[in-house]
Design an enzyme around this catalytic site. Structure first.
Site, mmCIF file in Angstrom:
data_model
loop_
_atom_site.group_PDB
_atom_site.id
_atom_site.type_symbol
_atom_site.label_atom_id
_atom_site.label_comp_id
_atom_site.label_asym_id
_atom_site.label_seq_id
_atom_site.Cartn_x
_atom_site.Cartn_y
_atom_site.Cartn_z
ATOM 1 N N LYS A 63 -41.192 -28.029 26.634
ATOM 2 C CA LYS A 63 -42.654 -28.139 26.549
ATOM 3 C C LYS A 63 -43.334 -27.542 27.780
ATOM 4 C CE LYS A 63 -43.041 -30.204 22.536
ATOM 5 N NZ LYS A 63 -43.673 -29.523 21.382
ATOM 6 N N TYR A 81 -36.434 -31.997 26.438
ATOM 7 C CA TYR A 81 -37.695 -31.961 25.685
ATOM 8 C C TYR A 81 -38.838 -31.481 26.574
ATOM 9 C CZ TYR A 81 -41.614 -33.622 22.840
ATOM 10 O OH TYR A 81 -42.777 -33.700 22.104
#
Length: 307
Positions: free
Chosen positions: A154, A150
């Site tokens: 990002k 994740y």
């Protein structure tokens, strides 16, 4: 409210089925924009359709749906004022234990899909001197344990945003990044459920190494979300980035995001590691609970009944 001229402008919001995306779509429609709200299912379209909100079926990983969105924008006489890249998924697992197919899926949704939509709509944004608002995360500045995939996507989105901003600023397009911390949406609950499913697939050795870490991180995620911003509060920050005449390049959303982002700038990696570990340690299961939560096969092995 915006001026009457804003009534002739379009805004695209991806990932508008629930949470921040849905709230941002409603807030921007309230301010007088015509919002093309990207949703993945017809039932989600029915739920969000209202004055100023036109749902469009959009899975940002499907090229034909991205092309259809671009055609819809190109056929509209109204200028495209902004693209809000909000769609995303949360997948948490230790780096060792996350299957490669899951790594690729996270990057397809949280990075490559945003790039595909941005590429498709940039011609319209360039004509209108519009802006791109990328919804990143506190995970785009600090990568906590089990957030490898994740946070990796990002971090990459932040880098792409910086590069894009420097490319298109001379052409009149602004690029803004929003970095939320904990927000009370369904995404966090889905993230915990996904983390538990992935944990169930860990090998006994991986469970031994990471099982307590995963459970502690789930507790931290749940508590952080419960005390975080509402989706409506986060949406107002997104709307500010969309509408203010000279937006900042980055906005944090929530006190936790502001604090962690600031700490990441001034502390050494080792010091930040210790702070994050101490914060997570409070959420580790007690020893008896940890033993009970372990998979049956691991507990049977410990009893010497299997190898």
């Amino acid at each position: 409210m915006t001026t009457s001229s804003e009534n002739q402008k379009l805004i695209v919001v991806t990932g508008a089925s629930t949470g921040m995306g849905a709230s941002a779509a409603r807030e921007l429609a309230r301010q007088g924009f015509h919002v093309l709200a990207g949703v993945r299912r017809e039932r989600d379209a029915d739920a969000i359709r209202s004055t100023g909100i036109e749902p469009v079926i959009l899975d940002i990983t499907k090229s034909e749906q991205v092309e259809a969105l671009a055609a819809r924008v190109a056929d509209d006489p109204r200028a495209l004022h902004a693209l809000v890249n909000n769609a995303g998924i949360q997948v948490n697992a230790p780096v060792e234990a996350l299957p490669m197919a899951q790594w690729r899926h996270v990057f397809e949704v949280n990075l490559f899909g945003h790039i595909a939509v941005t590429q498709a709509l940039l011609p319209a944004l360039l004509r209108a001197n519009g802006r791109v608002v990328n919804i990143s995360s506190i995970g785009g500045t600090v990568a906590m344990a089990t957030y490898g995939a994740y946070a990796g996507a990002k971090f990459a989105l932040e880098a792409v945003s910086d590069s894009l901003r420097r490319e298109v600023a001379p052409l009149g397009v602004r690029v803004v990044v929003i970095e939320p911390g904990g927000v009370r949406t369904e995404m966090a609950a889905r993230g915990v459920a996904t983390a538990n499913r992935l944990a169930d697939r860990m090998t006994p050795d991986q469970e031994e190494r990471y099982g307590s870490l995963v459970r502690a991180n789930n507790e931290l995620m749940t508590s952080g979300t419960a005390s975080g911003l509402t989706a409506d509060a986060a949406a107002r920050i997104i709307a500010k980035a969309v509408t203010t005449r000279r937006p900042r390049t980055r906005y944090t959303a929530g006190r936790d995001a502001a604090v962690v982002t600031r700490l990441a700038r001034i502390l050494s990696d080792r010091t930040l590691d210790r702070i994050l570990a101490a914060n997570l340690r409070r959420h580790y299961p007690k020893r008896d609970d940890a033993i009970e939560a372990r998979p049956v096969r691991a507990r049977v092995r410990d009893l010497g009944l299997c190898k």
